[in-house]
Write a protein that holds these residues in place. Sequence first.
Motif, PDB file in Angstrom:
ATOM      1  N   LEU A 133       0.677  -1.181  -0.052  1.00  0.00           N
ATOM      2  CA  LEU A 133       0.110  -0.015  -0.136  1.00  0.00           C
ATOM      3  C   LEU A 133       0.941   1.084  -0.028  1.00  0.00           C
ATOM      4  O   LEU A 133       0.581   2.167  -0.867  1.00  0.00           O
ATOM      5  CB  LEU A 133      -0.934  -0.010   1.321  1.00  0.00           C
ATOM      6  N   ALA A 134       1.919   1.204   0.846  1.00  0.00           N
ATOM      7  CA  ALA A 134       2.675   2.456   0.960  1.00  0.00           C
ATOM      8  C   ALA A 134       3.714   2.742  -0.385  1.00  0.00           C
ATOM      9  O   ALA A 134       3.972   3.814  -0.563  1.00  0.00           O
ATOM     10  CB  ALA A 134       3.613   2.199   2.162  1.00  0.00           C
ATOM     11  N   THR A 135       3.901   1.629  -0.925  1.00  0.00           N
ATOM     12  CA  THR A 135       4.596   1.867  -2.328  1.00  0.00           C
ATOM     13  C   THR A 135       3.815   1.936  -3.565  1.00  0.00           C
ATOM     14  O   THR A 135       4.363   1.932  -4.765  1.00  0.00           O
ATOM     15  CB  THR A 135       5.619   0.723  -2.385  1.00  0.00           C
ATOM     16  N   GLY A 136       2.438   1.766  -3.527  1.00  0.00           N
ATOM     17  CA  GLY A 136       1.609   2.015  -4.584  1.00  0.00           C
ATOM     18  C   GLY A 136       1.415   0.863  -5.376  1.00  0.00           C
ATOM     19  O   GLY A 136       1.051   1.038  -6.458  1.00  0.00           O
ATOM     20  N   LYS A 137       1.758  -0.400  -4.924  1.00  0.00           N
ATOM     21  CA  LYS A 137       1.424  -1.630  -5.653  1.00  0.00           C
ATOM     22  C   LYS A 137       0.233  -2.187  -5.577  1.00  0.00           C
ATOM     23  O   LYS A 137      -0.074  -2.922  -6.430  1.00  0.00           O
ATOM     24  CB  LYS A 137       2.551  -2.712  -5.051  1.00  0.00           C
ATOM     25  N   ILE A 138      -0.380  -1.736  -4.691  1.00  0.00           N
ATOM     26  CA  ILE A 138      -1.991  -2.214  -4.818  1.00  0.00           C
ATOM     27  C   ILE A 138      -2.732  -0.674  -4.726  1.00  0.00           C
ATOM     28  O   ILE A 138      -2.425   0.330  -4.041  1.00  0.00           O
ATOM     29  CB  ILE A 138      -2.313  -2.818  -3.538  1.00  0.00           C
ATOM     30  N   ASP A 139      -4.114  -0.891  -4.887  1.00  0.00           N
ATOM     31  CA  ASP A 139      -5.045   0.495  -4.965  1.00  0.00           C
ATOM     32  C   ASP A 139      -5.643   0.384  -3.607  1.00  0.00           C
ATOM     33  O   ASP A 139      -6.089   1.625  -3.257  1.00  0.00           O
ATOM     34  CB  ASP A 139      -6.056   0.354  -6.023  1.00  0.00           C
ATOM     35  N   ALA A 140      -6.003  -0.589  -3.067  1.00  0.00           N
ATOM     36  CA  ALA A 140      -6.742  -0.681  -1.999  1.00  0.00           C
ATOM     37  C   ALA A 140      -6.136  -1.590  -0.872  1.00  0.00           C
ATOM     38  O   ALA A 140      -5.968  -2.867  -1.436  1.00  0.00           O
ATOM     39  CB  ALA A 140      -7.996  -0.826  -2.125  1.00  0.00           C
ATOM     40  N   LEU A 141      -6.338  -1.530   0.280  1.00  0.00           N
ATOM     41  CA  LEU A 141      -6.112  -2.455   1.315  1.00  0.00           C
ATOM     42  C   LEU A 141      -7.399  -2.654   2.335  1.00  0.00           C
ATOM     43  O   LEU A 141      -8.169  -1.852   2.856  1.00  0.00           O
ATOM     44  CB  LEU A 141      -5.042  -2.104   2.253  1.00  0.00           C
ATOM     45  N   ILE A 142      -7.977  -3.771   2.294  1.00  0.00           N
ATOM     46  CA  ILE A 142      -9.008  -4.117   2.980  1.00  0.00           C
ATOM     47  C   ILE A 142      -8.628  -4.647   4.310  1.00  0.00           C
ATOM     48  O   ILE A 142      -7.733  -5.672   4.529  1.00  0.00           O
ATOM     49  CB  ILE A 142     -10.100  -5.375   2.373  1.00  0.00           C
ATOM     50  N   GLY A 143      -9.097  -4.200   5.514  1.00  0.00           N
ATOM     51  CA  GLY A 143      -8.656  -4.630   6.727  1.00  0.00           C
ATOM     52  C   GLY A 143      -9.619  -4.687   7.685  1.00  0.00           C
ATOM     53  O   GLY A 143     -10.582  -3.890   7.859  1.00  0.00           O
ATOM     54  N   THR A 144      -9.591  -5.677   8.681  1.00  0.00           N
ATOM     55  CA  THR A 144     -10.566  -6.028   9.704  1.00  0.00           C
ATOM     56  C   THR A 144      -9.859  -4.982  11.154  1.00  0.00           C
ATOM     57  O   THR A 144      -9.299  -4.127  10.834  1.00  0.00           O
ATOM     58  CB  THR A 144     -10.564  -7.261  10.206  1.00  0.00           C
ATOM     59  N   THR A 145     -10.809  -5.366  12.137  1.00  0.00           N
ATOM     60  CA  THR A 145     -10.437  -4.477  13.262  1.00  0.00           C
ATOM     61  C   THR A 145      -9.110  -4.576  13.839  1.00  0.00           C
ATOM     62  O   THR A 145      -8.331  -3.790  14.461  1.00  0.00           O
ATOM     63  CB  THR A 145     -11.165  -4.863  14.341  1.00  0.00           C
ATOM     64  N   ILE A 146      -8.154  -5.212  13.188  1.00  0.00           N
ATOM     65  CA  ILE A 146      -6.707  -5.403  13.513  1.00  0.00           C
ATOM     66  C   ILE A 146      -5.971  -4.119  13.086  1.00  0.00           C
ATOM     67  O   ILE A 146      -4.770  -3.869  13.662  1.00  0.00           O
ATOM     68  CB  ILE A 146      -5.928  -6.787  12.845  1.00  0.00           C
TER      69      ILE A 146
END
Length: 538
Positions: free
Chosen positions: A431-444
């Motif tokens: 995510l930080a390096t722009g390799k993905i458009d989005a990060l889905i995350g739970t409550t962690i």
Amino acid sequence: MTEIVTIASSAVNAKLHEPSRQAKLEVQRILSYRVEGAEHSSAFKSGNWDGRSSFLDFRSGVFPAGFVHFVGANLRRKGYEVRFVTKPAPIPLGPENPRVGSFPEDPRYDYQMEVVRRLVKHKQIIAQVATGGGKSLVARLAFARINRPTLFLTTRGILMYQMKEAFERDLGVPCSVLGDGQFGHVNAAGQQAVKKMCVGMVQTLMSRLEETTVEREFEKLYDFADKKRASKADAEKMKAAAERKCAEQNAVRQQTISLLAKFEFVILEEAHEASGNSYFEILRHCKNAHYRLALTGTPFMKDDEEANMRLMASSGPIAIKVTEKMLIDREILAKPYFKVIDLKKKPLKLLRGTGWQSAYRIGIVDNEERNQAIVAEVARAARYGLSSMVLIQQKKHGEILQNLLKAKGLAVEFIQGENDQTERKRALNKLATGKIDALIGTTILDVGVDVPAVGLIILAGGGKAEVALRQRIGRGLRAKKNGPNVALIVDFTDPFNNHTKSHAMQRYRIILETEGFGENVVRDDFDFEALGFERKAA
């Protein structure tokens, strides 16, 4: 004549010295709280009890030391003269203005050392620092200044290891781990030992502090049928096994109590959780921890009065407040803009009175209109070069959104509780390096994760908890190194069910009533160009 009230205190307890009955009654009132569920008791129903209790032991005049200044201030307002007799705390051994890591001095962060100065002055304090204010750096600065045996206490393994890494990296201080199956190390003499700096988990310490009896251990080891079938010889063996387990646990308990007594400084990270009995019980044994620093952006957020007061009992009153608005004005945090999407299509089978669990599944997890709106927001953000973080609560919801986003041609990762720390770091780095458009995350992702700067936060998980909401919004407020220093946050009205609508309205109220948030709610939609974003070429 003005009555003098003398309060003597140690690191753990305070005691009223020969007070009048009237003064004791006043302190009892000051430290009183409504007992959760009292209205269901027979004593309350019969009118024999008002449903309140107090942190003051009326007979002995003893109360938790964290209340000393709170009690003193309230007594003075009632016209009493208050005198304090306190066992001197050990002097700090570190420099007055310690340096941590390689960061240059920045006047915008002057509040961080101010927290440390107030800690040195008052000994036991709560520092209310909004998410993004650098609570972990404050913890390291405080340790560098106090420089005495210290325990950093948390309920999360990921946060425990992050702090161990940070202390060792920035201060060159070796840390012992008290949690996750570890309890210090064995030294050259073959004895259990710990370093000057320890990072520990509440759950581990509480399990080691558990009091037990032979009878209790017997019940754990054997069920009633075993006991009935046992011969006399077998029964003796069973009793002996229970006695051994009891002796082992009690030895562990005494070892843990002895260790806790060695700490002179305790740091409570995400200290709003200290309102539970666990923190209170652990700190009760930290009898030499004159310095106590509770770090939280959201103190006293519980509905339970007793739970809220336990935080102050453990670590003293709020000594400094660092708000979201202050951090935004100083450009430490990005300026947030909020959009609430008004859903129009009522899902089939979702009624106003549908129960919470079914309403959540139908109205949030499986809601096609809502999920497609999430995909559209992520896709549009990507067209303007912005990465997105989609925060959910249930694994199934994450899987649905991951499939929808991939079908749209977007690069996406999904991290959840079952992913180990290495996997989480790998996804966050993408995510930080722009390799993905989005990060889905739970409550962690709510607490204890170093999240890179993202442009768009989607509060996809619903819910109403204020603490969690502020933490999730805070995930997107990290200052932006490139482009406009703003963050976009999306939420939903969820209007078709009484539960989901009520929760959405509570979230919206929190945003409106928070300085730095409420003035930045957009009427219709984000104006990307006006905010300074440029659309990427197709």
